[in-house]
Write an enzyme that holds these catalytic residues in place. Structure first.
Site, PDB file in Angstrom:
ATOM      1  N   GLU A 152      -1.430 -15.706   0.472  1.00 14.07           N
ATOM      2  CA  GLU A 152      -0.486 -16.860   0.799  1.00 14.07           C
ATOM      3  C   GLU A 152       0.709 -16.735  -0.264  1.00 14.07           C
ATOM      4  O   GLU A 152       1.892 -17.149   0.355  1.00 14.07           O
ATOM      5  CB  GLU A 152      -1.326 -18.214   0.731  1.00 14.07           C
ATOM      6  CG  GLU A 152      -2.365 -18.407   1.862  1.00 14.07           C
ATOM      7  CD  GLU A 152      -3.150 -19.510   1.578  1.00 14.07           C
ATOM      8  OE1 GLU A 152      -3.046 -20.174   0.185  1.00 14.07           O
ATOM      9  OE2 GLU A 152      -3.863 -19.719   2.379  1.00 14.07           O
TER      10      GLU A 152
ATOM     11  N   HIS B 161      -4.287  -3.980   6.294  1.00  9.78           N
ATOM     12  CA  HIS B 161      -4.200  -3.025   5.349  1.00  9.78           C
ATOM     13  C   HIS B 161      -3.625  -3.587   3.969  1.00  9.78           C
ATOM     14  O   HIS B 161      -3.964  -3.553   2.765  1.00  9.78           O
ATOM     15  CB  HIS B 161      -3.342  -1.917   5.677  1.00  9.78           C
ATOM     16  CG  HIS B 161      -3.434  -0.896   4.708  1.00  9.78           C
ATOM     17  ND1 HIS B 161      -4.434   0.014   4.067  1.00  9.78           N
ATOM     18  CD2 HIS B 161      -2.292  -0.424   3.720  1.00  9.78           C
ATOM     19  CE1 HIS B 161      -3.802   0.605   3.142  1.00  9.78           C
ATOM     20  NE2 HIS B 161      -2.587   0.485   2.917  1.00  9.78           N
ATOM     21  N   SER B 162      -2.317  -4.295   4.238  1.00 10.76           N
ATOM     22  CA  SER B 162      -1.784  -4.858   3.165  1.00 10.76           C
ATOM     23  C   SER B 162      -0.687  -5.975   3.830  1.00 10.76           C
ATOM     24  O   SER B 162      -0.765  -6.312   5.271  1.00 10.76           O
ATOM     25  CB  SER B 162      -0.900  -4.102   2.445  1.00 10.76           C
ATOM     26  OG  SER B 162       0.178  -3.566   3.106  1.00 10.76           O
TER      27      SER B 162
END
Length: 493
Positions: free
Chosen positions: A170, A385-386
């Site tokens: 976040e 994944h990222s």
């Protein structure tokens, strides 16, 4: 049927039958040396089943007498029309030895049938499991018993990793850090493997194993300092976020290029072996990393050098957007171990107890026998994944939700704790609140800390900074002074 061998002739016959040579004609009574009934089978030490000729079975030992001779065909070129008496005892012994081809790698048994090894077995390698999907213990075979204190520490670390990932993800979305990558769905692999190791074991992680650091004592503040790249960051702001490392915890700094850590781990394991340390090297990598040349080199070197290293492959189904079905044709990763001469096992990576048991045993074998071990942990990457990836572009949301809800390793382990009366909802709520507050506080502190100075761009490479780097640093400082609006104001000169 009882068989008694009393002559050179019978010895030759049995030798050839054992070796699968073609015996076209053979005597039924080997000068009185073979006795038995008229069974259609002639048995040596390894057995020989007569073939069926036409409408009846014919024992080749009953076809003709000794005076007719026999036709013997073998790879050494023994005479094709030769009586038994023409072979010397030395020839018979030598012929028995010639069943093998003696090559530099060792003796190989010869065959006279052309058989290609199948490209893959029809039956997949089974996956070791202790807990089922709802946390009930279904197996005790090879299971390493754990105490209540250890189980609670494992669970608390898994929750810590889960909450930390959520908050830092976040923070990246808010623009407070530049990059982040989660371990959602793979918490059991992180924590259970770490719990099965000791602090003396050297870890070469990829980038989805921060849980190992959590287990070894890396604090939330240290995680935050690295992700924000402030002056307290051990890497002095030179690495992008999530590239952790700390010598004191035997956790080598993460490197972005895929699979480069694998050969490094083998080198470290070789050093441990030479120093006779009671420790091993452990390296983590994803299924995508198995397609890199470094993976081949590492596995081969580890096997040949016989070093104490544990390879843990997180087969989470996806190498960014490449599914495992397009990553390899074979049955996953575990079958590759045999090709390199490495003992291997496939484990349910979402089962904390199975992972703990497998890694514990693997570590023991690696150290006691000085050998590499390969573990394929089957799991699923629930997150993207990222932060640079949107996995819904290449896989369905239903698939992601199925794994998140049905196969969550944290929930499975919590159910097992509940069944043992070691955990409850109040403890769960208190733990998550405590961890969340600790992480938020760490982020606030990390954000306010000063960034590393510009001189860190040029230090820690040479003992004495060479003149060309001194000139570059001088030019950079002058440029920043002339155009301050183009450079971060929180980076001290």
């Amino acid at each position: 049927m009882a068989i008694f061998l009393r002559s050179k002739a019978s010895k030759l016959c049995v030798n050839l039958l054992r070796r699968g040579c073609l015996l076209q004609r053979a005597p039924c009574s080997l000068d009185g040396s073979v006795y038995g009934n008229n069974d259609s089978s002639f048995w040596g030490s390894s057995g020989f089943q007569c073939r069926e000729f036409g409408h009846y079975k014919q024992n080749p030992l009953q076809e003709c007498g000794l005076e007719h001779g026999c036709r013997l065909l073998n790879h050494r070129g023994l005479s094709t029309e030769k009586g038994f008496d023409e072979y010397s005892d030395e020839q018979l012994e030598d012929d028995a030895e010639s069943r093998f081809l003696d090559v530099p790698g060792g003796k190989v048994e010869l065959t006279y049938e052309m058989n290609f090894i199948s490209e893959s077995s029809n039956k997949r390698v089974p996956c070791y499991r202790v807990l089922n999907e709802i946390g009930c213990q279904i197996s005790t075979d090879g299971f390493s018993q754990i105490s209540k204190d250890l189980a609670l520490k494992m669970y608390e670390s898994m929750v810590t990793l889960q909450v930390m990932d959520t908050i830092f993800y976040e923070a990246q979305r808010q623009g407070r850090i530049s990059f982040y990558l989660t371990s959602n769905g793979e918490e059991a692999i992180n924590i259970s493997s770490a719990a099965a190791l000791t602090i003396d074991d050297v870890v070469f992680a990829q980038y989805r194993e921060p849980g190992v650091l959590i287990w070894r004592g890396f604090t939330m503040q240290e995680f935050a300092n690295q992700c924000f790249g402030n002056c307290a960051d051990y890497g002095k702001g030179r690495q992008m976020p999530i590239h952790y490392g700390l010598n004191a915890l035997n956790y080598f700094t993460i490197s972005s290029p895929i699979a480069t850590q694998l050969p490094h781990s083998v080198g470290a394991a070789y050093s441990l072996k030479m120093d006779q340390k009671q420790a091993c090297a452990v390296t983590f990598f994803g299924d995508g990393g198995t397609s890199e040349g470094d993976c081949h080199a590492a596995l081969n070197f580890a096997a040949v050098l016989e070093v104490p290293v544990v390879f843990i492959c997180r087969n989470n189904g996806w190498a960014i957007s490449t599914p495992s079905s397009e990553q390899f044709k074979s049955d996953g990763v575990v079958v590759r171990g045999q090709g390199y001469g490495i003992r291997s096992i496939r484990v349910d990576g979402n089962d904390a107890l199975a992972m703990y048991s497998a890694v514990s045993k693997a570590r023991q074998m690696a150290i006691d026998e000085s050998r590499p071990i390969l573990i394929e942990a089957l799991t699923y990457r629930v997150g993207h994944h990222s932060t640079s990836d949107d996995s819904t572009k290449y896989r369905g949301i239903d698939e992601i939700e199925h794994w998140r809800l049905k196969h969550d390793p944290v929930s499975r382990f919590r159910n097992w704790l509940n069944q043992n009366n070691w955990w409850n909802e109040k403890a769960e709520s208190n733990l998550r609140t405590e961890i969340r507050n600790e992480i938020l506080q760490a982020i606030q502190i990390a954000e306010r800390m000063e960034k590393p100075s510009i001189e860190n761009l040029f230090s820690d490479v040479y003992d004495r900074v060479p003149s060309n780097l001194q000139e570059q640093e001088k030019q950079l400082r002058e440029t920043v002074s002339l155009h301050p609006e183009s450079y971060p104001s929180d980076v001290p000169l």
